[in-house]
Design a protein around this motif. Structure first.
Motif, PDB file in Angstrom:
ATOM      1  N   LEU A  93      27.933 -13.543  -3.386  1.00  0.00           N
ATOM      2  CA  LEU A  93      28.077 -13.924  -4.654  1.00  0.00           C
ATOM      3  C   LEU A  93      27.695 -12.841  -5.647  1.00  0.00           C
ATOM      4  O   LEU A  93      28.044 -12.618  -6.748  1.00  0.00           O
ATOM      5  CB  LEU A  93      26.824 -14.756  -4.958  1.00  0.00           C
ATOM      6  N   ALA A  94      27.387 -11.534  -5.131  1.00  0.00           N
ATOM      7  CA  ALA A  94      26.755 -10.315  -5.689  1.00  0.00           C
ATOM      8  C   ALA A  94      27.907  -9.791  -6.648  1.00  0.00           C
ATOM      9  O   ALA A  94      27.864  -9.310  -7.726  1.00  0.00           O
ATOM     10  CB  ALA A  94      26.050  -9.172  -4.834  1.00  0.00           C
ATOM     11  N   PRO A  95      29.214  -9.566  -5.887  1.00  0.00           N
ATOM     12  CA  PRO A  95      30.396  -8.983  -6.729  1.00  0.00           C
ATOM     13  C   PRO A  95      30.685  -9.685  -7.959  1.00  0.00           C
ATOM     14  O   PRO A  95      30.897  -9.241  -8.880  1.00  0.00           O
ATOM     15  CB  PRO A  95      31.512  -8.877  -5.826  1.00  0.00           C
ATOM     16  N   LEU A 115      34.736 -15.183 -15.148  1.00  0.00           N
ATOM     17  CA  LEU A 115      34.075 -16.344 -15.917  1.00  0.00           C
ATOM     18  C   LEU A 115      34.866 -17.516 -15.303  1.00  0.00           C
ATOM     19  O   LEU A 115      34.172 -18.437 -14.911  1.00  0.00           O
ATOM     20  CB  LEU A 115      34.449 -16.476 -17.205  1.00  0.00           C
ATOM     21  N   VAL A 116      36.155 -17.486 -15.074  1.00  0.00           N
ATOM     22  CA  VAL A 116      37.031 -18.581 -14.402  1.00  0.00           C
ATOM     23  C   VAL A 116      36.651 -18.905 -13.124  1.00  0.00           C
ATOM     24  O   VAL A 116      36.587 -19.986 -12.695  1.00  0.00           O
ATOM     25  CB  VAL A 116      38.472 -18.165 -14.756  1.00  0.00           C
ATOM     26  N   GLY A 117      36.452 -17.824 -12.254  1.00  0.00           N
ATOM     27  CA  GLY A 117      36.269 -17.921 -10.760  1.00  0.00           C
ATOM     28  C   GLY A 117      34.674 -18.404 -10.539  1.00  0.00           C
ATOM     29  O   GLY A 117      34.649 -19.003  -9.475  1.00  0.00           O
ATOM     30  N   ALA A 118      33.761 -18.423 -11.445  1.00  0.00           N
ATOM     31  CA  ALA A 118      32.653 -19.105 -11.073  1.00  0.00           C
ATOM     32  C   ALA A 118      32.407 -20.336 -10.640  1.00  0.00           C
ATOM     33  O   ALA A 118      31.880 -20.645  -9.755  1.00  0.00           O
ATOM     34  CB  ALA A 118      31.424 -18.529 -12.362  1.00  0.00           C
ATOM     35  N   PRO A 119      32.996 -21.152 -11.316  1.00  0.00           N
ATOM     36  CA  PRO A 119      32.642 -22.656 -10.985  1.00  0.00           C
ATOM     37  C   PRO A 119      33.618 -22.963  -9.678  1.00  0.00           C
ATOM     38  O   PRO A 119      32.992 -23.768  -8.797  1.00  0.00           O
ATOM     39  CB  PRO A 119      33.444 -23.453 -11.983  1.00  0.00           C
ATOM     40  N   PHE A 120      34.604 -22.165  -9.228  1.00  0.00           N
ATOM     41  CA  PHE A 120      35.294 -22.552  -8.112  1.00  0.00           C
ATOM     42  C   PHE A 120      34.386 -21.808  -7.097  1.00  0.00           C
ATOM     43  O   PHE A 120      34.512 -22.244  -5.824  1.00  0.00           O
ATOM     44  CB  PHE A 120      36.680 -21.738  -8.383  1.00  0.00           C
ATOM     45  N   THR A 121      34.002 -20.727  -7.062  1.00  0.00           N
ATOM     46  CA  THR A 121      32.903 -20.100  -6.196  1.00  0.00           C
ATOM     47  C   THR A 121      31.841 -20.966  -5.798  1.00  0.00           C
ATOM     48  O   THR A 121      31.424 -21.104  -4.488  1.00  0.00           O
ATOM     49  CB  THR A 121      32.424 -18.705  -6.617  1.00  0.00           C
ATOM     50  N   SER A 122      31.138 -21.647  -6.853  1.00  0.00           N
ATOM     51  CA  SER A 122      30.084 -22.691  -6.704  1.00  0.00           C
ATOM     52  C   SER A 122      30.661 -23.751  -5.752  1.00  0.00           C
ATOM     53  O   SER A 122      29.965 -24.318  -5.019  1.00  0.00           O
ATOM     54  CB  SER A 122      29.693 -23.233  -8.113  1.00  0.00           C
ATOM     55  N   LEU A 123      31.927 -24.303  -6.170  1.00  0.00           N
ATOM     56  CA  LEU A 123      32.417 -25.401  -5.368  1.00  0.00           C
ATOM     57  C   LEU A 123      32.725 -24.923  -3.890  1.00  0.00           C
ATOM     58  O   LEU A 123      32.480 -25.705  -2.980  1.00  0.00           O
ATOM     59  CB  LEU A 123      33.862 -25.775  -5.951  1.00  0.00           C
TER      60      LEU A 123
END
Length: 287
Positions: A93-95, A115-123
């Motif tokens: 998650l660091a990058p 910003l766009v990728g944050a919720p997809f990463t969480s999923l």
């Protein structure tokens, strides 16, 4: 092409850490102390009066060492606890964190992709961690995520320290600070027992950390920044495969989907065009 190869091999070597940590049978803190101590060995030959005169860079180096020492201890504890895929992908998650906070910390352009990728990463992380009917790996995810936060701190400190210190100086001197930090925080419990298995961690530090970092940093200055960010993701890919092939850790269909989503979002953020001085993560603390 050889510089791309050097960066890719360096990042790949970082991913082999689980093969050295599991057989040693030590705690995350003990593993971290041995790894940092190995990387700190060249420190007496790297201390330069000119670098020490830059108080801001030196202070950043000290903060980096303290943060990175705890970061590595948490990450190694996550790898020991397993599954390896959960540990390494939450650590990565660091990058994303670097890209999100860079506008405030380093006055850099906001990353739309982050910003766009944050919720997809969480999923993706949720799919990776959640396994119906199996032991919940939430503690592994928590340890890996906490290490990512501290690693993010060390990235920005490394950027500042590099103004006065050489790449090898940053690597070794901050490792010496990390050793002191671990001893102060954990006392005698940080000291590994005198047993042959501890040599596995020393071997891992030489191969995965020193050799990996030398190759990575040697090629780093000769290839585009976007390529560097993308090639860094060879580490979580390698570590996940190591856990699957050598440690017999099953991911399952949902886990594979979640891991692929995390990797895809990380690569997407890493390859976004940025200014040449953007802080690019190099997992030298785990490595």
């Amino acid at each position: 092409m050889q510089y791309f190869f050097m960066v890719a091999v360096g990042a790949t070597l970082w991913g082999f850490w689980p093969l050295f940590l599991r057989p040693a049978g030590l705690t995350g803190v003990q593993n971290a102390l041995l790894a940092m101590l190995t990387m700190a060995l060249p420190t007496p030959f790297l201390l330069r009066r000119e670098a020490l005169k830059d108080r801001r860079a030196t202070a950043a180096l000290v903060i980096m060492g303290a943060a990175d020492g705890i970061n590595v201890a948490l990450y190694f504890a996550a790898v020991n606890r397993g599954p390896v895929a959960v540990a390494v992908l939450t650590h990565y998650l660091a990058p994303l964190m670097v890209a999100l906070v860079a506008p405030w910390v380093a006055s850099e352009r906001r990353s739309t992709r982050a910003l766009v990728g944050a919720p997809f990463t969480s999923l993706g992380l949720a799919l990776l961690v959640w396994k119906p009917g199996a032991d919940f790996s939430g503690w592994t995810a928590l340890l890996g995520s906490a290490s990512a936060v501290l690693y993010t701190v060390s990235v920005f400190c490394a950027k500042e320290a590099a103004r006065a210190w050489s790449p090898l100086g940053v690597t070794s001197v901050h490792s010496a600070v990390a050793v002191v930090t671990l001893l102060l925080l954990f006392g005698p419990s940080a000291l590994p027992p005198v047993q042959p298995s501890a040599l596995w961690v020393v071997a891992g530090a030489v191969l995965c950390s020193l050799t990996g970092n030398i190759l990575f940093n040697a090629g780093l200055r000769r290839i585009p920044a976007a390529s560097t960010g993308a090639l860094t993701y060879m580490e979580p890919l390698t570590a996940t495969l190591v856990g699957w092939v050598f440690l017999h850790e099953a991911l399952g269909a949902m886990g594979l989907l979640g891991g692929a989503l995390v990797l895809a979002m990380g690569l997407w953020v890493a390859t976004e065009p940025r200014n040449s001085d953007s802080p690019l993560p190099s997992i030298s603390g785990t490595s």
